[in-house]
Structure formats: C-alpha cells, structure tokens
Design an enzyme around this catalytic site. Sequence first.
Site, PDB file in Angstrom:
ATOM      1  NE  ARG A   1      -2.986   0.472   3.300  1.00 18.08           N
ATOM      2  CZ  ARG A   1      -2.409   0.720   4.477  1.00 18.08           C
ATOM      3  NH1 ARG A   1      -1.740   1.834   4.673  1.00 18.08           N
ATOM      4  NH2 ARG A   1      -2.501  -0.146   5.467  1.00 18.08           N
TER       5      ARG A   1
ATOM      6  CE1 TYR B   1     -15.647  12.001 -17.187  1.00 22.32           C
ATOM      7  CE2 TYR B   1     -14.584  11.952 -15.040  1.00 22.32           C
ATOM      8  CZ  TYR B   1     -15.354  11.342 -16.015  1.00 22.32           C
ATOM      9  OH  TYR B   1     -15.828  10.082 -15.812  1.00 22.32           O
TER      10      TYR B   1
ATOM     11  CG  ASP C   1      -7.373  16.202 -15.723  1.00 24.16           C
ATOM     12  OD1 ASP C   1      -6.716  15.540 -16.541  1.00 24.16           O
ATOM     13  OD2 ASP C   1      -8.383  15.756 -15.132  1.00 24.16           O
TER      14      ASP C   1
ATOM     15  CE  LYS D   1     -10.538   8.042 -19.580  1.00 22.70           C
ATOM     16  NZ  LYS D   1     -10.647   8.779 -18.377  1.00 22.70           N
TER      17      LYS D   1
HETATM   18  N1  PLP Z   1      -9.968  13.696 -15.805  1.00 21.52           N
HETATM   19  C1  PLP Z   1     -10.396  13.721 -17.080  1.00 21.52           C
HETATM   20  C2  PLP Z   1     -10.060  14.890 -17.958  1.00 21.52           C
HETATM   21  C3  PLP Z   1     -11.152  12.659 -17.582  1.00 21.52           C
HETATM   22  O1  PLP Z   1     -11.577  12.695 -18.862  1.00 21.52           O
HETATM   23  C4  PLP Z   1     -11.458  11.563 -16.723  1.00 21.52           C
HETATM   24  C5  PLP Z   1     -12.264  10.423 -17.208  1.00 21.52           C
HETATM   25  O2  PLP Z   1     -12.789  10.437 -18.307  1.00 21.52           O
HETATM   26  C6  PLP Z   1     -10.997  11.578 -15.411  1.00 21.52           C
HETATM   27  C7  PLP Z   1     -10.252  12.668 -14.980  1.00 21.52           C
HETATM   28  C8  PLP Z   1     -11.320  10.466 -14.459  1.00 21.52           C
HETATM   29  O3  PLP Z   1     -10.514   9.348 -14.734  1.00 21.52           O
HETATM   30  P1  PLP Z   1     -10.904   7.836 -14.368  1.00 21.52           P
HETATM   31  O4  PLP Z   1     -12.049   7.459 -15.249  1.00 21.52           O
HETATM   32  O5  PLP Z   1      -9.636   7.090 -14.645  1.00 21.52           O
HETATM   33  O6  PLP Z   1     -11.276   7.809 -12.924  1.00 21.52           O
END
Ligand code: PLP
Length: 385
Positions: free
Chosen positions: A50, A102, A174, A199
């Site tokens: 962990r 998002y 992000d 992604k």
């Molecule tokens: N940040 C962005 C810009 C995203 O597009 C996403 C998911 O689509 C996330 C964060 C969240 O990621 P996760 O689906 O891996 O939890």
Amino acid sequence: MTQSRARQTVAVANGIASDVAFGAVTPPLVLSTTFAFEGFERPRAFDYTRLGNPSRNLLADTIAKLEGGAGAVVVASGMAAVDLVLSTLGRDDLLIAPHDCYGGTYRLIAARRDKGHFRAAFVDQGDESALEEAFAQKPALVLVETPSNPLMRIVDVAALCTRAKAAGAQVAADNTFLSPALQQPIALGADFVIHSTTKYLNGHSDVVGGAVVTAARSDLDALASWANTAGLTGAPFDAYLTLRGIRTLFPRIEAQQRSAQRIAEYLHDHSKVGTVYYPGLPTHPGHAVAAVQQAGFGAMLSFTLKGGPEAARGFANAVRLFTLAESLGGIESLVAHPATMTHAAMGAEARKRAGIGDDLFRLSVGLEASDDLLADLDQALAAAG
Ligand code: PLP
C-alpha cells in the site's frame, strides 16, 4: 537531443534492463503485498505494497520524469488522483474549478463542497471578469483542464499560473487529454499534474488508473503520505500494464493526432456538421495558445450535428468502426455523446452553462487507418438523416 526526443527515450527505456535478480530486460511484475525485513528494525526499500511497490514505483518514476516533476503518486483511478489533490484543501479553502470540466470531476468537487470539506467556485476560465472576481476571493487552489472535456477549450496555463502565484494559490492541471508527450504543465508553472492514466498513458483501454505529479518535493511527500493513509494507491499489475502502454506513448499519440487533424478538417467542411471543436483548426478560439503551449493538437475533438435528436440517434447507431462508448485515449476510435454519457453526472443546468448541448458528439481518434475512419464517419453522417 531535443526535449521531446529525450522524453520519448524515457518512455521507452526507463527501468529497462535494471533487474538485478535475473537480468530481466522487461522490469518484472512484483505482486507481493509484503516484503521481508533484513533483520530486526532493518526494513528493506519496500515493506508493504500500500505504501510502496517496485512495479508501481517504477511507473511513478517514469510518469514523473515525463512530466518533469519531483515525483508522482500512482493511484487507483483518475478520480482518485483528482481527490488526492483535493485532499490538500481545508474547510475554509477556496477551490476555483473549470465550469466545463469532466463530469465526474464536477460531481466530486460539488459533493465535497456540499459536505463542507472546502469551498468551490466553478468558473469559466476564459471569462476575464469571472476569473478576476474568483481570484479576488483568495483561492487556495486552481484546477485547470486544458484542453477541456468535451469542448476542447484552451486555457493559457502559464498566464493562469502567474496570476495564481500572485494570489497565493497553487495550480493543478489535468493533463489527461494530451499526456506529457504533448504538454508539460509543470514547465508552465503548475504545482500538480493530474492524470487519468486510463487514457493515453496506458492507451489500451484495459486499466483504470490515475497519477498525480508534483513540482515540489514537499507536496509529493504530503500526497504520498495521504495516499497511503487513505489507501488510494494503485495495484501493481495495473502499474505493470500502464508502464507497458507508456512505452509506445509517443508514436501512438503522434499517429492519432495526424488522423484527428484530417477528421477535423473533413467534419469542418461537412454540410451536416455545425461547429467542430479541435484546437488544430485555425478557426478554434484556442488555436494560437495551443500552438504555443502544446507540442501537438491531440487526438480528441468534438462536433455538433445538425438535424436534432433523430439525426443524433441515427448517427450514433450507424457508426461501425467508431464504437459508441465512454472513455478515450486508447488505440481504438470511440464516439461519445457527452450529454447522455460522460457528462450526464453534471446535470442539465450545469451542462447548459458549460455549453454542452444534446447535439454534441466527442471523438477519441485511434490508430486505425485514417481513410477507414473517414469512410465510417462519412457513411454514418449519410445515415444520420
Ligand atoms: N480527468 C479527465 C479529464 C477525464 O476525462 C477523466 C475520465 O474520463 C478523469 C479525470 C477520471 O478518470 P478515471 O475514469 O480514470 O477515474
């Protein structure tokens, strides 16, 4: 060696042939949850997974080097990465978040705000007077998502960071939509970089994961400690797969964005398409800033379809090579309808304010031959009615 070539080499070579036990060229997957002490009060480099694990730490080291940060914490999802950054906020702290982020990020921030964990304002970061008003309230943290999901709005990260520093705020960017291959927010002044490694970094749509990279060592220590305390860290097998994906990050995204540019230009000229949102088009409002702060325009784009709900349904049901699915950044091409899928969690009112209509589609352009992708869109648009 140019900076980007050096980083491409890091993506491919970090940790290769470093195994001292067997000389394994590919860094081995270490699944063990626990590690033997050398003796009483003599722990080795790792004691409990962990807190730390060789496979996960190698992934963290690779992502940190790609982003040019002090280090990274690898967690179980992109949402866990967002939440880890939010853990820096206290009850009276103000967070400025994008009004068009998002949908899952929006939901998390709104939920924690409503529970009184911190204060939050969702702001159109392209609106000068709205930003000025928000900064006047002395925020502790500014979250930026550029290009934004799904409208591909571009924020000038360097300008925002200068302004945030002057106001005493930290900045978290992000970088999921571009990956470090195309944008390095820390070099532009950001304190934290957030990734949904689900992604582009993993790139094969078979791992959900996340990471936070920090510019400062002190922030890294605080986040790593909290990730261990709250049990947010990612699984070693997920880390192993994600690192395997990163090996091909640069050539993948290079080829994908070439196809995206072609598709954006094709859609731009199509009579059934309204607006195309792609920073690589000179008509995109963020084109000039993107051309400076990004090393490429990326492989995500959105467009509005004329013809109302019937046309939207017809198009979504007619695509063959593009798959109607959530997520993005994999080798396969996907199409999403944000209002009913990725951004349903935002609610209709917030979607309206963010400019996300029912006629909007988002494309994640994959690695298929671009002629085949264009042919698929062509037949689906023809079938849209
Ligand atoms: N940040 C962005 C810009 C995203 O597009 C996403 C998911 O689509 C996330 C964060 C969240 O990621 P996760 O689906 O891996 O939890």
